[in-house]
Design a protein around this motif. Structure first.
Motif, PDB file in Angstrom:
ATOM      1  N   GLU A  66       1.210  -0.498 -21.742  1.00 56.40           N
ATOM      2  CA  GLU A  66       0.815  -2.007 -22.094  1.00 56.40           C
ATOM      3  C   GLU A  66      -0.122  -2.406 -20.848  1.00 56.40           C
ATOM      4  OE1 GLU A  66       2.784  -5.025 -23.421  1.00 56.40           O
ATOM      5  OE2 GLU A  66       4.202  -4.476 -24.171  1.00 56.40           O
ATOM      6  N   ARG A  67      -1.350  -3.195 -20.969  1.00 53.50           N
ATOM      7  CA  ARG A  67      -1.866  -3.548 -19.148  1.00 53.50           C
ATOM      8  C   ARG A  67      -1.233  -4.751 -19.226  1.00 53.50           C
ATOM      9  NH1 ARG A  67      -8.398  -4.008 -18.665  1.00 53.50           N
ATOM     10  NH2 ARG A  67      -7.444  -5.859 -19.998  1.00 53.50           N
ATOM     11  N   HIS A  68      -0.317  -4.836 -18.108  1.00 52.89           N
ATOM     12  CA  HIS A  68       0.191  -6.457 -17.152  1.00 52.89           C
ATOM     13  C   HIS A  68      -1.075  -7.120 -16.157  1.00 52.89           C
ATOM     14  CE1 HIS A  68       4.023  -6.227 -19.988  1.00 52.89           C
ATOM     15  NE2 HIS A  68       3.260  -4.630 -19.472  1.00 52.89           N
ATOM     16  N   LYS A  69      -1.280  -8.281 -16.565  1.00 48.90           N
ATOM     17  CA  LYS A  69      -2.432  -8.241 -15.442  1.00 48.90           C
ATOM     18  C   LYS A  69      -1.287  -8.542 -13.966  1.00 48.90           C
ATOM     19  CE  LYS A  69      -6.151 -12.643 -14.855  1.00 48.90           C
ATOM     20  NZ  LYS A  69      -6.860 -11.707 -14.128  1.00 48.90           N
ATOM     21  N   ILE A  70      -1.583  -8.049 -13.373  1.00 52.82           N
ATOM     22  CA  ILE A  70      -1.143  -8.430 -11.822  1.00 52.82           C
ATOM     23  C   ILE A  70      -1.096  -9.708 -11.906  1.00 52.82           C
ATOM     24  CG2 ILE A  70      -1.207  -7.685  -9.428  1.00 52.82           C
ATOM     25  CD1 ILE A  70      -0.668  -5.247 -11.567  1.00 52.82           C
ATOM     26  N   THR A  71      -1.575 -10.118 -11.342  1.00 54.45           N
ATOM     27  CA  THR A  71      -1.722 -11.801 -11.509  1.00 54.45           C
ATOM     28  C   THR A  71      -0.758 -12.618 -11.184  1.00 54.45           C
ATOM     29  OG1 THR A  71      -3.456 -12.322 -12.119  1.00 54.45           O
ATOM     30  CG2 THR A  71      -3.717 -11.714  -9.723  1.00 54.45           C
ATOM     31  N   ALA A  72      -0.707 -12.187 -13.390  1.00 53.47           N
ATOM     32  CA  ALA A  72       0.467 -12.531 -13.682  1.00 53.47           C
ATOM     33  C   ALA A  72       1.900 -12.292 -13.557  1.00 53.47           C
ATOM     34  CB  ALA A  72       0.623 -12.462 -15.596  1.00 53.47           C
ATOM     35  N   ILE A  73       2.045 -10.969 -12.080  1.00 56.34           N
ATOM     36  CA  ILE A  73       3.280 -10.788 -11.932  1.00 56.34           C
ATOM     37  C   ILE A  73       3.707 -11.565 -10.908  1.00 56.34           C
ATOM     38  CG2 ILE A  73       5.072  -8.557 -10.785  1.00 56.34           C
ATOM     39  CD1 ILE A  73       2.970  -6.948 -12.694  1.00 56.34           C
ATOM     40  N   LYS A  74       4.931 -12.020 -10.840  1.00 60.42           N
ATOM     41  CA  LYS A  74       5.666 -13.128  -9.723  1.00 60.42           C
ATOM     42  C   LYS A  74       6.462 -12.400  -8.660  1.00 60.42           C
ATOM     43  CE  LYS A  74       8.407 -17.335  -9.366  1.00 60.42           C
ATOM     44  NZ  LYS A  74       8.975 -18.272 -10.319  1.00 60.42           N
ATOM     45  N   SER A  75       7.207 -11.608  -9.900  1.00 65.11           N
ATOM     46  CA  SER A  75       8.692 -11.010  -8.926  1.00 65.11           C
ATOM     47  C   SER A  75       8.983  -9.558  -9.760  1.00 65.11           C
ATOM     48  CB  SER A  75       9.414 -11.788  -8.585  1.00 65.11           C
ATOM     49  OG  SER A  75      10.238 -12.198  -9.220  1.00 65.11           O
ATOM     50  N   TYR A  76       9.227  -8.217  -8.391  1.00 67.07           N
ATOM     51  CA  TYR A  76      10.293  -7.784  -9.585  1.00 67.07           C
ATOM     52  C   TYR A  76      11.397  -6.927  -8.929  1.00 67.07           C
ATOM     53  CZ  TYR A  76       8.074  -4.558  -5.543  1.00 67.07           C
ATOM     54  OH  TYR A  76       7.390  -4.182  -4.555  1.00 67.07           O
ATOM     55  N   LEU A  77      11.862  -6.545  -9.704  1.00 67.46           N
ATOM     56  CA  LEU A  77      13.130  -5.769  -8.869  1.00 67.46           C
ATOM     57  C   LEU A  77      14.250  -4.338  -9.027  1.00 67.46           C
ATOM     58  CD1 LEU A  77      16.201  -6.877  -7.554  1.00 67.46           C
ATOM     59  CD2 LEU A  77      17.308  -8.244  -9.723  1.00 67.46           C
ATOM     60  N   VAL A  78      14.506  -3.579  -8.574  1.00 73.75           N
ATOM     61  CA  VAL A  78      14.835  -2.355  -9.393  1.00 73.75           C
ATOM     62  C   VAL A  78      16.034  -2.321  -8.376  1.00 73.75           C
ATOM     63  CG1 VAL A  78      15.243  -0.254  -8.542  1.00 73.75           C
ATOM     64  CG2 VAL A  78      12.666  -0.920  -8.385  1.00 73.75           C
ATOM     65  N   TYR A  79      17.402  -2.218 -10.037  1.00 75.46           N
ATOM     66  CA  TYR A  79      18.510  -2.578 -10.015  1.00 75.46           C
ATOM     67  C   TYR A  79      18.869  -1.075 -10.201  1.00 75.46           C
ATOM     68  CZ  TYR A  79      18.522  -4.360 -13.983  1.00 75.46           C
ATOM     69  OH  TYR A  79      17.764  -4.671 -15.304  1.00 75.46           O
ATOM     70  N   SER A  80      20.290  -0.447 -10.101  1.00 77.09           N
ATOM     71  CA  SER A  80      21.352   0.333 -11.573  1.00 77.09           C
ATOM     72  C   SER A  80      21.733  -0.437 -12.167  1.00 77.09           C
ATOM     73  CB  SER A  80      21.241   1.399  -9.925  1.00 77.09           C
ATOM     74  OG  SER A  80      20.603   1.662  -9.393  1.00 77.09           O
ATOM     75  N   GLU A  81      22.233  -0.073 -13.409  1.00 76.36           N
ATOM     76  CA  GLU A  81      23.369  -0.016 -13.847  1.00 76.36           C
ATOM     77  C   GLU A  81      23.727   0.730 -14.865  1.00 76.36           C
ATOM     78  OE1 GLU A  81      22.033  -3.977 -16.347  1.00 76.36           O
ATOM     79  OE2 GLU A  81      22.310  -1.927 -17.732  1.00 76.36           O
TER      80      GLU A  81
ATOM     81  N   ASP B  29       9.517   5.258  -9.471  1.00 78.51           N
ATOM     82  CA  ASP B  29       9.208   5.226  -8.307  1.00 78.51           C
ATOM     83  C   ASP B  29       7.697   4.679  -8.470  1.00 78.51           C
ATOM     84  OD1 ASP B  29      11.545   5.593  -7.649  1.00 78.51           O
ATOM     85  OD2 ASP B  29      11.139   8.157  -7.722  1.00 78.51           O
ATOM     86  N   ALA B  30       6.670   4.971  -9.083  1.00 79.59           N
ATOM     87  CA  ALA B  30       5.282   5.329  -8.966  1.00 79.59           C
ATOM     88  C   ALA B  30       4.709   4.382  -9.718  1.00 79.59           C
ATOM     89  CB  ALA B  30       4.937   6.539 -10.314  1.00 79.59           C
ATOM     90  N   THR B  31       6.119   3.347 -10.307  1.00 80.01           N
ATOM     91  CA  THR B  31       4.973   2.336 -10.528  1.00 80.01           C
ATOM     92  C   THR B  31       5.876   1.070 -10.471  1.00 80.01           C
ATOM     93  OG1 THR B  31       6.400   2.106 -12.980  1.00 80.01           O
ATOM     94  CG2 THR B  31       5.769  -0.092 -12.555  1.00 80.01           C
ATOM     95  N   VAL B  32       6.591   1.092  -9.178  1.00 73.57           N
ATOM     96  CA  VAL B  32       7.738   0.591  -7.670  1.00 73.57           C
ATOM     97  C   VAL B  32       6.309   0.188  -6.434  1.00 73.57           C
ATOM     98  CG1 VAL B  32       8.917  -0.510  -5.568  1.00 73.57           C
ATOM     99  CG2 VAL B  32       9.743   0.446  -8.732  1.00 73.57           C
ATOM    100  N   LYS B  33       5.627   1.650  -6.618  1.00 71.90           N
ATOM    101  CA  LYS B  33       4.560   1.576  -5.570  1.00 71.90           C
ATOM    102  C   LYS B  33       3.250   0.980  -5.297  1.00 71.90           C
ATOM    103  CE  LYS B  33       4.843   6.514  -3.310  1.00 71.90           C
ATOM    104  NZ  LYS B  33       4.560   7.255  -3.537  1.00 71.90           N
ATOM    105  N   MET B  34       3.508   1.041  -7.372  1.00 80.07           N
ATOM    106  CA  MET B  34       1.857   0.482  -7.909  1.00 80.07           C
ATOM    107  C   MET B  34       2.190  -1.506  -7.151  1.00 80.07           C
ATOM    108  SD  MET B  34      -0.128   2.044 -10.858  1.00 80.07           S
ATOM    109  CE  MET B  34       1.316   1.358 -11.607  1.00 80.07           C
ATOM    110  N   LEU B  35       3.056  -1.810  -7.038  1.00 84.83           N
ATOM    111  CA  LEU B  35       3.436  -2.981  -7.574  1.00 84.83           C
ATOM    112  C   LEU B  35       3.403  -3.252  -5.846  1.00 84.83           C
ATOM    113  CD1 LEU B  35       6.696  -3.130 -10.095  1.00 84.83           C
ATOM    114  CD2 LEU B  35       4.127  -4.418 -10.296  1.00 84.83           C
ATOM    115  N   LYS B  36       4.057  -2.423  -5.445  1.00 88.68           N
ATOM    116  CA  LYS B  36       3.812  -2.946  -3.501  1.00 88.68           C
ATOM    117  C   LYS B  36       2.522  -2.530  -3.253  1.00 88.68           C
ATOM    118  CE  LYS B  36       8.710  -0.824  -1.786  1.00 88.68           C
ATOM    119  NZ  LYS B  36       9.002   0.253  -2.106  1.00 88.68           N
TER     120      LYS B  36
END
Length: 162
Positions: A76-91, A152-159
Motif C-alpha cells: 500500500e502506498r502511504h503518503k509520507i507527510t501523513a506519517i507523524k511518528s513511528y516506533l520499533v518495539y519487540s513483543e 530495517d529497510a522500512t525504518v531506514k526509509m522513514l529515517k
C-alpha cells in the motif's frame, strides 16, 4: 558553481543554520536565502551557491531537495507527510500464533504463498517479534511485524524522511 550539502544545524526561531558542504566545510545560511524554506530541516539535502561573508563561509540560493513523498508498506502506498511518528518495539508472542484475521493484516508474503515456514514449535513456546508501529496525522496506527515487512529497510526509509 552550485554545490551540494546537508543541513547540519537549523535554528528555526533565529532563521539561520549551517550546511556541511561537499568538502566537509560548514557554511552559514539564512532563511531569506532559501528558495523553499518550508522544507528546511536537519539532515535535509540541499543545493546552493557557495560564497563568503564577514563571518566566513556561507551559502546563498539554497534549495532544499524534496523527499520522496510516498512509502510502500505491504503493497500500500502511504503518503509520507501523513506519517507523524513511528516506533520499533519487540513483543513476545506465542510461536503458534497465526496472523490475526480480524485485523485483516495479511502480508504480501502470505498472499504470495511463500510464508516462511515456522520451525515446528511446542505449543506455548514464545518468541520475540520485532514490530513497527506507524502513526499518521489522521490518527491511524498501522502495525507491521518483521514477518510481514523488511523492518530495517522500512525504518531506514522513514529515517530519511524525517
Amino acid at each position: 558553481m552550485a554545490m551540494n550539502g546537508t543541513i547540519t544545524t537549523w535554528f528555526e526561531d533565529k532563521g539561520f543554520g549551517f550546511i556541511k558542504d561537499e568538502n566537509g566545510d560548514n557554511r552559514y545560511f539564512h532563511v531569506i536565502k532559501v528558495a523553499n524554506p518550508e522544507l528546511i530541516k536537519k539532515d535535509a539535502a540541499v543545493t546552493f551557491e557557495p560564497t563568503t561573508n564577514n563571518k566566513g563561509l556561507s551559502a546563498f540560493a539554497v534549495k532544499v531537495v524534496p523527499d520522496s513523498k510516498y512509502i510502500f508498506l505491504d503493497g500500500e502506498r502511504h503518503k509520507i507527510t501523513a506519517i507523524k511518528s513511528y516506533l520499533v518495539y519487540s513483543e513476545e508472542e506465542p510461536v503458534d500464533s497465526q496472523i490475526d484475521k480480524e485485523k485483516g493484516v495479511l502480508s504480501v508474503k502470505s498472499l504470495m504463498g511463500n510464508i516462511t515456514p515456522k520451525a515446528t514449535a511446542n505449543t506455548g513456546e514464545m518468541r520475540t517479534v520485532k514490530k513497527l508501529a506507524i502513526t499518521t496525522f489522521q490518527g491511524k496506527t498501522f502495525i507491521f511485524s518483521e514477518d510481514e515487512i523488511d523492518l530495517d529497510a522500512t525504518v531506514k526509509m522513514l529515517k530519511n524522511l524525517k
